[in-house]
Scaffold this motif. Sequence first.
Motif, PDB file in Angstrom:
ATOM      1  N   PRO A 139       0.823  -1.210   0.000  1.00  0.00           N
ATOM      2  CA  PRO A 139       0.000   0.000   0.000  1.00  0.00           C
ATOM      3  C   PRO A 139       0.858   1.261   0.000  1.00  0.00           C
ATOM      4  O   PRO A 139       1.888   1.334   0.683  1.00  0.00           O
ATOM      5  CB  PRO A 139      -0.805  -0.117   1.296  1.00  0.00           C
ATOM      6  CG  PRO A 139      -0.889  -1.587   1.551  1.00  0.00           C
ATOM      7  CD  PRO A 139       0.440  -2.134   1.101  1.00  0.00           C
ATOM      8  N   GLN A 188       0.720   5.871  -0.809  1.00  0.00           N
ATOM      9  CA  GLN A 188      -0.121   7.060  -0.753  1.00  0.00           C
ATOM     10  C   GLN A 188       0.552   8.189  -1.505  1.00  0.00           C
ATOM     11  O   GLN A 188       1.750   8.427  -1.357  1.00  0.00           O
ATOM     12  CB  GLN A 188      -0.343   7.461   0.706  1.00  0.00           C
ATOM     13  CG  GLN A 188      -1.141   8.722   0.906  1.00  0.00           C
ATOM     14  CD  GLN A 188      -1.477   8.954   2.376  1.00  0.00           C
ATOM     15  OE1 GLN A 188      -1.611   8.018   3.155  1.00  0.00           O
ATOM     16  NE2 GLN A 188      -1.611  10.217   2.762  1.00  0.00           N
ATOM     17  N   LYS A 202      -7.373   2.657  -3.878  1.00  0.00           N
ATOM     18  CA  LYS A 202      -8.034   2.881  -2.595  1.00  0.00           C
ATOM     19  C   LYS A 202      -7.709   1.719  -1.650  1.00  0.00           C
ATOM     20  O   LYS A 202      -8.427   0.724  -1.603  1.00  0.00           O
ATOM     21  CB  LYS A 202      -9.534   3.027  -2.797  1.00  0.00           C
ATOM     22  CG  LYS A 202      -9.921   4.245  -3.622  1.00  0.00           C
ATOM     23  CD  LYS A 202     -11.423   4.431  -3.676  1.00  0.00           C
ATOM     24  CE  LYS A 202     -11.802   5.615  -4.548  1.00  0.00           C
ATOM     25  NZ  LYS A 202     -11.237   6.882  -4.048  1.00  0.00           N
ATOM     26  N   TYR A 203      -6.608   1.855  -0.916  1.00  0.00           N
ATOM     27  CA  TYR A 203      -6.217   0.836   0.049  1.00  0.00           C
ATOM     28  C   TYR A 203      -7.024   1.000   1.333  1.00  0.00           C
ATOM     29  O   TYR A 203      -7.586   2.072   1.608  1.00  0.00           O
ATOM     30  CB  TYR A 203      -4.724   0.944   0.359  1.00  0.00           C
ATOM     31  CG  TYR A 203      -3.833   0.679  -0.825  1.00  0.00           C
ATOM     32  CD1 TYR A 203      -3.615  -0.621  -1.276  1.00  0.00           C
ATOM     33  CD2 TYR A 203      -3.200   1.722  -1.500  1.00  0.00           C
ATOM     34  CE1 TYR A 203      -2.793  -0.872  -2.371  1.00  0.00           C
ATOM     35  CE2 TYR A 203      -2.380   1.480  -2.591  1.00  0.00           C
ATOM     36  CZ  TYR A 203      -2.179   0.188  -3.022  1.00  0.00           C
ATOM     37  OH  TYR A 203      -1.370  -0.058  -4.104  1.00  0.00           O
ATOM     38  N   GLU A 204      -7.074  -0.057   2.123  1.00  0.00           N
ATOM     39  CA  GLU A 204      -7.793  -0.001   3.391  1.00  0.00           C
ATOM     40  C   GLU A 204      -7.191   1.086   4.276  1.00  0.00           C
ATOM     41  O   GLU A 204      -5.993   1.099   4.526  1.00  0.00           O
ATOM     42  CB  GLU A 204      -7.713  -1.342   4.112  1.00  0.00           C
ATOM     43  CG  GLU A 204      -8.443  -1.366   5.438  1.00  0.00           C
ATOM     44  CD  GLU A 204      -8.364  -2.709   6.130  1.00  0.00           C
ATOM     45  OE1 GLU A 204      -8.881  -2.823   7.262  1.00  0.00           O
ATOM     46  OE2 GLU A 204      -7.782  -3.647   5.550  1.00  0.00           O
ATOM     47  N   PRO A 205      -7.999   2.026   4.763  1.00  0.00           N
ATOM     48  CA  PRO A 205      -7.452   3.128   5.564  1.00  0.00           C
ATOM     49  C   PRO A 205      -6.967   2.672   6.925  1.00  0.00           C
ATOM     50  O   PRO A 205      -7.632   1.895   7.612  1.00  0.00           O
ATOM     51  CB  PRO A 205      -8.637   4.088   5.694  1.00  0.00           C
ATOM     52  CG  PRO A 205      -9.846   3.232   5.517  1.00  0.00           C
ATOM     53  CD  PRO A 205      -9.451   2.163   4.548  1.00  0.00           C
ATOM     54  N   ARG A 206      -5.806   3.197   7.313  1.00  0.00           N
ATOM     55  CA  ARG A 206      -5.249   2.932   8.643  1.00  0.00           C
ATOM     56  C   ARG A 206      -5.149   4.215   9.461  1.00  0.00           C
ATOM     57  O   ARG A 206      -4.651   4.191  10.577  1.00  0.00           O
ATOM     58  CB  ARG A 206      -3.878   2.266   8.518  1.00  0.00           C
ATOM     59  CG  ARG A 206      -3.907   0.882   7.875  1.00  0.00           C
ATOM     60  CD  ARG A 206      -2.519   0.289   7.791  1.00  0.00           C
ATOM     61  NE  ARG A 206      -1.924   0.137   9.109  1.00  0.00           N
ATOM     62  CZ  ARG A 206      -0.627  -0.128   9.323  1.00  0.00           C
ATOM     63  NH1 ARG A 206       0.201  -0.234   8.295  1.00  0.00           N
ATOM     64  NH2 ARG A 206      -0.162  -0.242  10.555  1.00  0.00           N
ATOM     65  N   TYR A 225      -7.375   8.246  10.095  1.00  0.00           N
ATOM     66  CA  TYR A 225      -8.623   8.981   9.877  1.00  0.00           C
ATOM     67  C   TYR A 225      -8.445  10.395  10.413  1.00  0.00           C
ATOM     68  O   TYR A 225      -7.742  10.613  11.409  1.00  0.00           O
ATOM     69  CB  TYR A 225      -9.783   8.289  10.604  1.00  0.00           C
ATOM     70  CG  TYR A 225     -11.085   9.061  10.541  1.00  0.00           C
ATOM     71  CD1 TYR A 225     -11.821   9.124   9.371  1.00  0.00           C
ATOM     72  CD2 TYR A 225     -11.571   9.732  11.670  1.00  0.00           C
ATOM     73  CE1 TYR A 225     -13.019   9.842   9.315  1.00  0.00           C
ATOM     74  CE2 TYR A 225     -12.766  10.445  11.623  1.00  0.00           C
ATOM     75  CZ  TYR A 225     -13.475  10.494  10.440  1.00  0.00           C
ATOM     76  OH  TYR A 225     -14.645  11.209  10.372  1.00  0.00           O
ATOM     77  N   GLU A 244      -4.479   3.509  14.426  1.00  0.00           N
ATOM     78  CA  GLU A 244      -5.001   2.419  15.251  1.00  0.00           C
ATOM     79  C   GLU A 244      -4.659   2.578  16.728  1.00  0.00           C
ATOM     80  O   GLU A 244      -5.372   2.056  17.588  1.00  0.00           O
ATOM     81  CB  GLU A 244      -4.428   1.063  14.780  1.00  0.00           C
ATOM     82  CG  GLU A 244      -4.532   0.806  13.288  1.00  0.00           C
ATOM     83  CD  GLU A 244      -3.248   1.124  12.543  1.00  0.00           C
ATOM     84  OE1 GLU A 244      -2.802   0.275  11.753  1.00  0.00           O
ATOM     85  OE2 GLU A 244      -2.690   2.228  12.772  1.00  0.00           O
ATOM     86  N   GLN A 283      -7.844   0.267  17.076  1.00  0.00           N
ATOM     87  CA  GLN A 283      -8.902   0.434  16.096  1.00  0.00           C
ATOM     88  C   GLN A 283      -9.080   1.914  15.778  1.00  0.00           C
ATOM     89  O   GLN A 283      -8.690   2.779  16.548  1.00  0.00           O
ATOM     90  CB  GLN A 283     -10.226  -0.131  16.633  1.00  0.00           C
ATOM     91  CG  GLN A 283     -10.702   0.551  17.906  1.00  0.00           C
ATOM     92  CD  GLN A 283     -11.924  -0.105  18.510  1.00  0.00           C
ATOM     93  OE1 GLN A 283     -12.303  -1.207  18.151  1.00  0.00           O
ATOM     94  NE2 GLN A 283     -12.575   0.573  19.453  1.00  0.00           N
ATOM     95  N   PRO A 308      -4.443   6.733   2.890  1.00  0.00           N
ATOM     96  CA  PRO A 308      -4.733   5.726   3.913  1.00  0.00           C
ATOM     97  C   PRO A 308      -3.613   5.453   4.928  1.00  0.00           C
ATOM     98  O   PRO A 308      -3.835   4.782   5.920  1.00  0.00           O
ATOM     99  CB  PRO A 308      -4.993   4.467   3.081  1.00  0.00           C
ATOM    100  CG  PRO A 308      -4.085   4.652   1.891  1.00  0.00           C
ATOM    101  CD  PRO A 308      -4.111   6.122   1.591  1.00  0.00           C
TER     102      PRO A 308
END
Length: 407
Positions: free
Chosen positions: A66, A68, A107-111, A113, A158, A181, A242
Amino acid sequence: MIEMKRTAILACLMAATTVAANAQHTYDVSVSNQLKREVNNVPVVWQLPIQGVRSALVTLDGKEIPCQLDDLDGNGTLDELCFMTNMKRREKQVFKVTLSEQGEPVKYEPRVYVEMLLTNKKVKEENKQDLYISELKVDRGVNPYWMIHHHGAAFENELVAYRIYFDHRQTVDIYGKYHQQLELRDTQFYPDAEQKAKGYGDDVLWVGQTLGLGTLRGWDGQKPTMVQDVEHRSQRIVSRGPLRTIVEVKDEAWVPQPGQAPIDMTTRYTLYAGRRDCAVDITFGRNVNDYRFSTGMINVKNSTEFSDQRGLRGCWGTDWPVSAKDSVGHKRETVGLGILLNSSNVVEERPADKDNYPFVVAADGQRLHYDIVFCSDNETFGMHSEREWFEFLKRWKEELESRPVVR
């Protein structure tokens, strides 16, 4: 470009080939871990060597990693690529990076936010606000503190979450977690009783008028002073993931002390996935070598202190995370705080006072960089004593100082 002093590696551009027909440019990037131990969640940051990049692909041993792409100055042109890696002691890795002038970023899984919201008075619940924005700029005399939900931009990965107060304090505040999380989208920094029962985190530090965690302030020769006399003040979300989030704070025509010439100051807070530390990069509009500033940490009630007298300082303590009148529904919180400055920027490490563990600092011409970090004793995955925390801080400094800047 603001230097991103973030990687425990030595990155070298080894070779480059261009496939003109597909408008693709392929590079081999060599990455070497200089430490005698494993390092995880290592950010690799690279300023793009060409313009017009629309998408990127990074692979290691044929496996996609992944990545960005970011437009740092908001001009519509992508400026930087970042990706992350785990490395064994003294390990060397060679990544293949393909930059394309076509397509769009994967669009990779977001880690991570990040969010900014205007306060919607029609919505009574503090965790259901809905007026999302990306940027806000206000003029002199306007205090946006109550206009913005959770009082400024908030961002997380996370492990940890931070927020930046949007007022003359510009305090860095923290949110501790129980579990690894992403949760700010649900709690909006204010979990309700049901969310707390499910193990969501919460605000774990009362900052008041203090330095919070690594807030930059003025210095009047005796004490820190607020970022008060400002012509325009703004906050902007530069990057949403992400892998990293970047929040930018601008103070235009700031007069740090009466009689000083005004200066423009841009501060960027960068948080990477899987890391509890946050990079603070400050750029001034001109050389400010003759100016003095302050930063440091709040003196958490009854906290113990660690310092190596060379820019690394930390504390471990327990206190209420809110003011006394708001303490209903809260418990005392135990946290570990840390800050790492380049020793060349430290003018004086001041003794702790009732509010802060302060530093007097100076910039390198137009720039100042430092890093901040914290843990919460609530974590099921972190540290739970001052001994563990202070040992972590020593390892953290070794890792940061053992890795060169990636340009």
